[in-house]
Structures are given as C-alpha cells and as structure tokens.
Design an enzyme around this catalytic site. Structure first.
Site, PDB file in Angstrom:
ATOM      1  CG  HIS A  82      12.653  71.189  85.491  1.00 32.75           C
ATOM      2  ND1 HIS A  82      12.864  70.566  84.356  1.00 32.75           N
ATOM      3  CD2 HIS A  82      13.439  71.101  86.719  1.00 32.75           C
ATOM      4  CE1 HIS A  82      13.795  69.733  85.169  1.00 32.75           C
ATOM      5  NE2 HIS A  82      13.692  70.029  86.404  1.00 32.75           N
TER       6      HIS A  82
ATOM      7  CG  ASP B 222      11.287  70.446  81.126  1.00 33.88           C
ATOM      8  OD1 ASP B 222      11.786  69.796  81.092  1.00 33.88           O
ATOM      9  OD2 ASP B 222      11.917  71.811  81.857  1.00 33.88           O
TER      10      ASP B 222
END
Length: 487
Positions: A26, A130
């Site tokens: 990520h 994120d």
C-alpha cells in the site's frame, strides 16, 4: 522617471498531508504518487510515518528534499493488536483488521498537529490517504479540508470490497455465490473468494465494527485516486459507481517504477538486479523464461509449492522463482534445477521483480495477482499465469483472464485447494512451450504486449493518466490559493 512597482508575494505552495497505510504494497505506490505530485511544483507534502516505516520514505525525500518532509508519530497501542508491531510485514492475515483499527489511533495526535498549524503558511489544505485509513475522512471533515482516498488496488477490486461493507451480504458455505449487482456486469463470487476482512466480521466486535466504519468513511471522501489506467479498466472508470459513493475516480497509473528505482527499494541496491539480468542474458530465445512470485505477504503453502515445483520439472520450462526465505520447496528441487543446464533459479532474498519482468527473456509471470505485481507485468508487456490466493486477488484475476485477456488461469482453488501438478504442467506447457509456436495462448501474450503500449501511452505527455494527475495537482494548488489571505 520609472513608475514604482509593487512586488506581490507569491502564494505559498499548497500543503498536503499524505497518510500511507503501514504495509509495503500500500505504502510504496502512494509514495510513488507523492513523488509525482512533488515533481509538478506548487505543492508541499508532509508524509505521516512511524519508526518502522521511515526507511520506505527515504528515496522520496532524497529526490524531493525541499518539498517532502516526514512527520514521525508513535505507533498507537491497541488491546487487539500485538505490542511492538508497527506494520503488516509478517503479520498473520487474521490480524489485518486489528492493524486497521490500531492505526486509526493516530487520528488524535495527527489532528492536534494539523490544528497547531491552521493559521500559518503550513496550513494543510487537503488530506491524501490510503483507503485503509478511512479514519482520515472524519478528521478532514473536522479540519474543514477535503480528503482524497487513494486506492492501491484496481477500481474493480475497490468497488467489490466496498460493496461488501455497504450492503453486508451474508451467506453460509464457501461455495455460495455472492452477487455484486451495482458493479458493471453484475459479477458474483464464491464466499471463499471474498476478502478475509469481510468474511471474518463478527457482529458487535470492536475490531469488526472499526473495519466496517473504515470502508464506509471512504464513501464520504471527495474523490478516489487509483493506481490503474483507463484502458485496463474502462468499464469501471467510465461511470460513477454506487459502491464507491458515486465519487469521481482519477486513474493515475500505472505507478510502476523503473528497474533502478525498484532495485533501490529492495535494500540490496541494483547489484542483485544486474546479477539476475546477466543470468537471463544466457537465454537466447525471447520470452522463454517464466518468472514466479506470489508476493511479499503470503507464504505459499507446501502443497501448492510442491505442485508448481513438480510441474516445472515435468515441463523443463526455464524459470526464476522468487520464493522468499520461508517457502518449503521439495527436497533437492533447487539443486536439480541449478544442475539441469542452469535452467532454473530460486531466489530466497529480495527479488528484483521489475528488472526480471522487463528482461527480454521473460515471457510469462506466474502470479498471485496482487495489484502491484499486475501493473508491473502490464508495464513490462508480460503475460500472466493467474493463481490467486486471497484478498482482492480473485477479482484481479477475473479481470485479467475474462475481460482483459492478458492472463491464463492456473488455479481458482486459492489457499484452500492446491491443484494437481499435472494441471499446472498442462498450463505451463500450453502457454510457454507450445505458445512459442503459435499455440493455444499465443493471443494472450500478444494482448500483454498491447497492454504495455497502452500503459506507456497513459502516463506519457497527453495520456489519460497524465491528464488526471495534472488535474489533481491543479485542484490541490487551487485549494492553497483559496486559503491565502486576499488584499
């Protein structure tokens, strides 16, 4: 006498707060995006890290010393999460939800940090975070700034994941089909192929409720930015999706680095990449080698590894297998592969994947279909042999096999069921061995080459991803101008 002139002070660069999730798959693509934003000018970025994730930020800061700074905060403690653990590295999948909830403990100290700078030139004008950091949405709302949700996954996979938490379907056995009526094409998936984050939800459980809130908060964000490109996911980018809150999706990918940049991330510099490429140079035939990797998070189970190893020996296909330090391979397999004319190589440490995929000798990629690996293969023009295991990998594999036509399925059994070695050998034989002579899957290899051209066009000057990135920068800069006091 010349008229007097007044030099107006230029508006300070817009200050954007970037909040990555502490998992390499990520964090790295979001830092890649941050690097592109910083290179455009007019923006300053503060990236939130903890002690464990600071090293991943080093290349970005080295490249953009004047525009990127770090904010190191202590990793928050949580009773459901192990003390001393600060990232997803080595974490059992059963604790992924707890990591999401524990990381949300940064909301308080981060809010205090932003508020302390609310009246000066360091005022934050937007939050880019994120999609596992959904807690930044209510924080941004409290601060009166927009929050942009970053997806390191496909738009398709992101929509399927959020659909689960939005609609909360419940079924019993592993093979029961779960429909997704608001996703284009109305796909359905067996229960066992859905995200473990959803399948392990427990009503009334604090972690489960926190995970659910995380994804529902994302639907309130001002927009999504996704590491994908339009020609890969035209069907899902073209219209607002209910499962993404009807929010705009900016496709800015592929955020795939060049081989040198990727090598420097691995901690072994470019030497390992050069060594592997020298080994691959010995193969005279282009596309004759298979690269194998199942990512950095999941450990390939022994039956799966045995089936693949047996298939490689049956077919004699040349290969590079990034097995990692813990995958148990059949006894003597590595030695036999190395002795058989040097046709096989097993890598136990960090693997220079980008360099391998971009070498002319590599023509196929046995992959778990993690999205970063998918995009690296697309950028390199390498066809995929899809073997999804968990998370969003089944959705990604279906996209590649059924819609894009750049992959061939190896197995749909996931972690639960390993295929027979003969099944894997048949796929390898059809794709790699017979494919060289115009066999059954030659069109898949050709489609992979087309994807590479489409990916390159997307990020080039005037390409769709480049335009989306430039528009995002312009919007963020305008936010900064709006916050500058006017005379």
């Amino acid at each position: 006498m010349a008229a007097a002139t007044t030099d107006r002070p230029t508006a300070p660069a817009s200050h954007v707060l970037v909040v990555p999730y502490p998992a390499q798959g990520h964090m790295i693509p979001l830092l890649d995006l941050a690097g592109l934003l910083a290179s455009r000018g007019g923006l300053r970025l503060t990236v939130v890290v903890t002690a464990a994730t600071v090293p991943l930020l080093a290349p970005l800061q080295a490249a953009h010393r004047d525009t990127v700074r770090e904010l190191v905060l202590p990793f928050p403690s949580h009773p459901a999460f192990p003390a001393g653990v600060e990232s997803a590295k080595g974490l059992p999948p059963t604790l992924f939800g707890a990591l999401i909830v524990a990381f949300a403990g940064l909301r308080g100290p981060l809010g205090d940090w932003v508020r302390a700078r609310s009246d000066g030139p360091d005022r934050v004008v937007a939050v880019l975070s994120d999609f596992f950091c959904g807690w930044t949405q209510p924080l941004a709302a409290e601060l009166g700034v927009p929050r942009i949700a970053f997806s390191p996954s496909a738009v398709y996979g992101t929509a399927v994941l959020h659909s689960l938490f939005r609609r909360m379907p419940r079924l019993g056995d592993d093979e029961s089909l779960v429909p997704f009526p608001d996703v284009p094409g109305a796909p359905s998936y067996p229960w066992r192929q859905l995200s473990l984050l959803y399948r392990t939800l427990k009503e009334g459980d604090e972690v489960s409720e926190g995970v659910k809130r995380n994804f529902l908060w994302n639907l309130e964000s001002s927009a999504f930015v996704s590491n994908t490109f339009r020609r890969l996911e035209e069907r899902y980018i073209g219209a607002p999706l209910a499962d993404l809150g009807f929010r705009r999706v900016r496709a800015v990918g592929p955020l795939a680095p060049d081989a040198d940049a990727a090598a420097n991330r691995g901690g072994e510099t470019a030497v390992a990449a050069a060594d592997l490429c020298a080994w691959l140079d010995a193969f005279a035939e282009d596309g004759s080698v298979v690269y194998i990797s199942f990512g950095s998070m999941a450990v390939l189970h022994r039956p799966h590894a045995a089936a693949l190893a047996d298939a490689l020996e049956q077919t004699g296909v040349p290969f590079v297998w990034a097995a990692g330090p813990t995958v148990a391979l059949p006894e003597g397999f590595e030695e036999r592969a190395a002795a058989a004319g040097g046709r096989g190589r097993v890598i136990r440490g960090w693997a220079p994947q980008v360099a391998a995929l971009r070498h002319r000798a590599v023509g196929w990629f046995v992959t778990h279909c993690g999205w970063n690996s998918v995009l690296e293969a697309c950028a390199a023009g390498v066809a995929m042999l899809a073997w999804p295991m968990t998370a969003d990998q089944f959705v990604n594999a279906r996209l590649l096999v059924d819609e894009v036509g750049a992959a061939v399925a190896v197995s749909w059994g996931g972690l639960q069921t390993a295929p027979a070695a003969e099944e894997v050998a048949r796929v390898l034989d059809d794709a790699v061995c017979k494919g060289k002579g115009g066999g059954r899957w030659v069109h898949v290899a050709a489609r992979a080459k087309e994807l590479a051209e489409e990916a390159a066009a997307a990020v080039s000057e005037g390409g769709a991803s480049r335009r989306e990135l430039d528009e995002l920068v312009r919007e963020l800069c305008e936010l900064g101008n709006e916050s500058t006091p006017r005379e």
